[in-house]
Enzyme design. Sequence first.
Site, PDB file in Angstrom:
ATOM      1  N   SER A 138       0.877  -1.168   0.000  1.00 29.41           N
ATOM      2  CA  SER A 138       0.000   0.000   0.000  1.00 29.41           C
ATOM      3  C   SER A 138       0.910   1.211   0.000  1.00 29.41           C
ATOM      4  O   SER A 138       2.097   1.109   0.339  1.00 29.41           O
ATOM      5  CB  SER A 138      -0.848   0.001   1.289  1.00 29.41           C
ATOM      6  OG  SER A 138      -1.430   1.267   1.518  1.00 29.41           O
ATOM      7  N   TYR A 151      -1.773  -1.457  10.441  1.00 31.34           N
ATOM      8  CA  TYR A 151      -1.769  -1.534   8.973  1.00 31.34           C
ATOM      9  C   TYR A 151      -0.466  -0.965   8.418  1.00 31.34           C
ATOM     10  O   TYR A 151       0.179  -1.575   7.560  1.00 31.34           O
ATOM     11  CB  TYR A 151      -2.979  -0.755   8.452  1.00 31.34           C
ATOM     12  CG  TYR A 151      -3.270  -0.906   6.981  1.00 31.34           C
ATOM     13  CD1 TYR A 151      -4.032  -1.975   6.509  1.00 31.34           C
ATOM     14  CD2 TYR A 151      -2.820   0.040   6.065  1.00 31.34           C
ATOM     15  CE1 TYR A 151      -4.320  -2.097   5.152  1.00 31.34           C
ATOM     16  CE2 TYR A 151      -3.104  -0.083   4.705  1.00 31.34           C
ATOM     17  CZ  TYR A 151      -3.863  -1.147   4.253  1.00 31.34           C
ATOM     18  OH  TYR A 151      -4.158  -1.276   2.916  1.00 31.34           O
TER      19      TYR A 151
HETATM   20  P1  NAD Z   1     -11.432  -6.140   0.190  1.00 32.13           P
HETATM   21  O1  NAD Z   1     -11.967  -6.048   1.572  1.00 32.13           O
HETATM   22  O2  NAD Z   1     -12.280  -5.783  -0.976  1.00 32.13           O
HETATM   23  O3  NAD Z   1     -10.874  -7.616  -0.082  1.00 32.13           O
HETATM   24  C1  NAD Z   1     -10.103  -8.288   0.860  1.00 32.13           C
HETATM   25  C2  NAD Z   1     -10.049  -9.747   0.479  1.00 32.13           C
HETATM   26  O4  NAD Z   1      -9.312 -10.441   1.490  1.00 32.13           O
HETATM   27  C3  NAD Z   1     -11.433 -10.412   0.420  1.00 32.13           C
HETATM   28  O5  NAD Z   1     -11.445 -11.381  -0.608  1.00 32.13           O
HETATM   29  C4  NAD Z   1     -11.539 -11.064   1.797  1.00 32.13           C
HETATM   30  O6  NAD Z   1     -12.443 -12.176   1.814  1.00 32.13           O
HETATM   31  C5  NAD Z   1     -10.103 -11.505   1.974  1.00 32.13           C
HETATM   32  N1  NAD Z   1      -9.750 -11.766   3.359  1.00 32.13           N
HETATM   33  C6  NAD Z   1      -9.891 -10.975   4.444  1.00 32.13           C
HETATM   34  N2  NAD Z   1      -9.461 -11.612   5.550  1.00 32.13           N
HETATM   35  C7  NAD Z   1      -9.039 -12.832   5.148  1.00 32.13           C
HETATM   36  C8  NAD Z   1      -8.496 -13.956   5.802  1.00 32.13           C
HETATM   37  N3  NAD Z   1      -8.289 -13.978   7.135  1.00 32.13           N
HETATM   38  N4  NAD Z   1      -8.182 -15.046   5.066  1.00 32.13           N
HETATM   39  C9  NAD Z   1      -8.400 -15.083   3.740  1.00 32.13           C
HETATM   40  N5  NAD Z   1      -8.906 -14.037   3.050  1.00 32.13           N
HETATM   41  C10 NAD Z   1      -9.229 -12.931   3.752  1.00 32.13           C
HETATM   42  O7  NAD Z   1     -10.082  -5.281   0.237  1.00 32.13           O
HETATM   43  P2  NAD Z   1      -9.196  -4.626  -0.927  1.00 32.13           P
HETATM   44  O8  NAD Z   1      -9.327  -3.169  -0.788  1.00 32.13           O
HETATM   45  O9  NAD Z   1      -9.430  -5.287  -2.230  1.00 32.13           O
HETATM   46  O10 NAD Z   1      -7.742  -4.985  -0.355  1.00 32.13           O
HETATM   47  C11 NAD Z   1      -6.892  -5.935  -0.955  1.00 32.13           C
HETATM   48  C12 NAD Z   1      -5.454  -5.633  -0.553  1.00 32.13           C
HETATM   49  O11 NAD Z   1      -5.074  -4.373  -1.078  1.00 32.13           O
HETATM   50  C13 NAD Z   1      -5.246  -5.565   0.973  1.00 32.13           C
HETATM   51  O12 NAD Z   1      -4.006  -6.144   1.306  1.00 32.13           O
HETATM   52  C14 NAD Z   1      -5.239  -4.063   1.220  1.00 32.13           C
HETATM   53  O13 NAD Z   1      -4.510  -3.743   2.355  1.00 32.13           O
HETATM   54  C15 NAD Z   1      -4.561  -3.571  -0.035  1.00 32.13           C
HETATM   55  N6  NAD Z   1      -4.805  -2.158  -0.319  1.00 32.13           N
HETATM   56  C16 NAD Z   1      -6.073  -1.683  -0.481  1.00 32.13           C
HETATM   57  C17 NAD Z   1      -6.252  -0.342  -0.761  1.00 32.13           C
HETATM   58  C18 NAD Z   1      -7.601   0.271  -0.977  1.00 32.13           C
HETATM   59  O14 NAD Z   1      -7.679   1.490  -1.051  1.00 32.13           O
HETATM   60  N7  NAD Z   1      -8.644  -0.493  -1.095  1.00 32.13           N
HETATM   61  C19 NAD Z   1      -5.149   0.510  -0.851  1.00 32.13           C
HETATM   62  C20 NAD Z   1      -3.887  -0.011  -0.665  1.00 32.13           C
HETATM   63  C21 NAD Z   1      -3.729  -1.355  -0.411  1.00 32.13           C
END
Ligand code: NAD
Length: 256
Positions: A138, A151
């Site tokens: 991130s 985080y």
């Molecule tokens: P999201 O909540 O849409 O998806 C998260 C996914 O992880 C889902 O499929 C969920 O079921 C799965 N998950 C959660 N806990 C779990 C566990 N214990 N075991 C297995 N699967 C699990 O989130 P997102 O925004 O798509 O985030 C995906 C990645 O991108 C994360 O690592 C997040 O930190 C990172 N990220 C997101 C953003 C943003 O703005 N959305 C920005 C930077 C980084």
Amino acid sequence: MLKGKTALVTGSTSGIGLGIARALAAQGANIVLNGFGDVEGPRAAIAALGVQVAYHGADMSRPAEIEAMMAYAAITFGRVDILVNNAGIQHVARIENFPTERWDAVIAINLSSAFHATRLALPAMREANWGRIINLASVHGLVASAEKSAYVAAKHGLVGLTKVTALENATTGVTCNAICPGWVLTPLVQKQVDARAASQGVSNDEAIRQLLGEKEPSMQFTTPDELGALAVFLCSSAGNNVRGVAWNMDGGWAAQ
Ligand code: NAD
């Protein structure tokens, strides 16, 4: 471009992970999905791209379940060629109020799970002398925000793990890099938009405008499709010598 390869994307039932799984499948890779919630929708979306899809419901906070998932992927497709460590959760609170159980969960799911999946994926990748490990860090792997201690610590740790993984395999065909998005409008971020709308008594659109305005100069969300395209590049032959990079796609957030 990726026909015959297998990609395992953790946390790929939603958001960014699903976007990356779709992009890799569009290049011909077979996909192992993982994550909670609706599985049939994502499975059908990937299968429609003409590749094979499997699913394992490992809880990424549990090393034994990660081991079972990696074994399942190897039995199903022979080998994991592309590992995308994407599963992640967020918790927002000041340090003195941060529930210790939430700290442990964020570190386990956002950081330790990547260590476990990587250590289990590397032997076969090294034997094949080809592999791609992509860690979804991130912009919070590069800079901090208040109230996101676990985080930010996990994502900075993940960038460090990315560099070590890249170095330990630098003379092989196995690369490891991190992708560092700014805001992406997924369920993980919609929760933060909802919390802001409720606490400020403003509309969803106004909460989004405030959220972007504080951090992201472009005032635009990065999309899962854009992140998928970056993952495809890292998997291409043009990415052969991209090693240990933390590549932000953040609308200028970290440039400030
Ligand atoms: P999201 O909540 O849409 O998806 C998260 C996914 O992880 C889902 O499929 C969920 O079921 C799965 N998950 C959660 N806990 C779990 C566990 N214990 N075991 C297995 N699967 C699990 O989130 P997102 O925004 O798509 O985030 C995906 C990645 O991108 C994360 O690592 C997040 O930190 C990172 N990220 C997101 C953003 C943003 O703005 N959305 C920005 C930077 C980084």
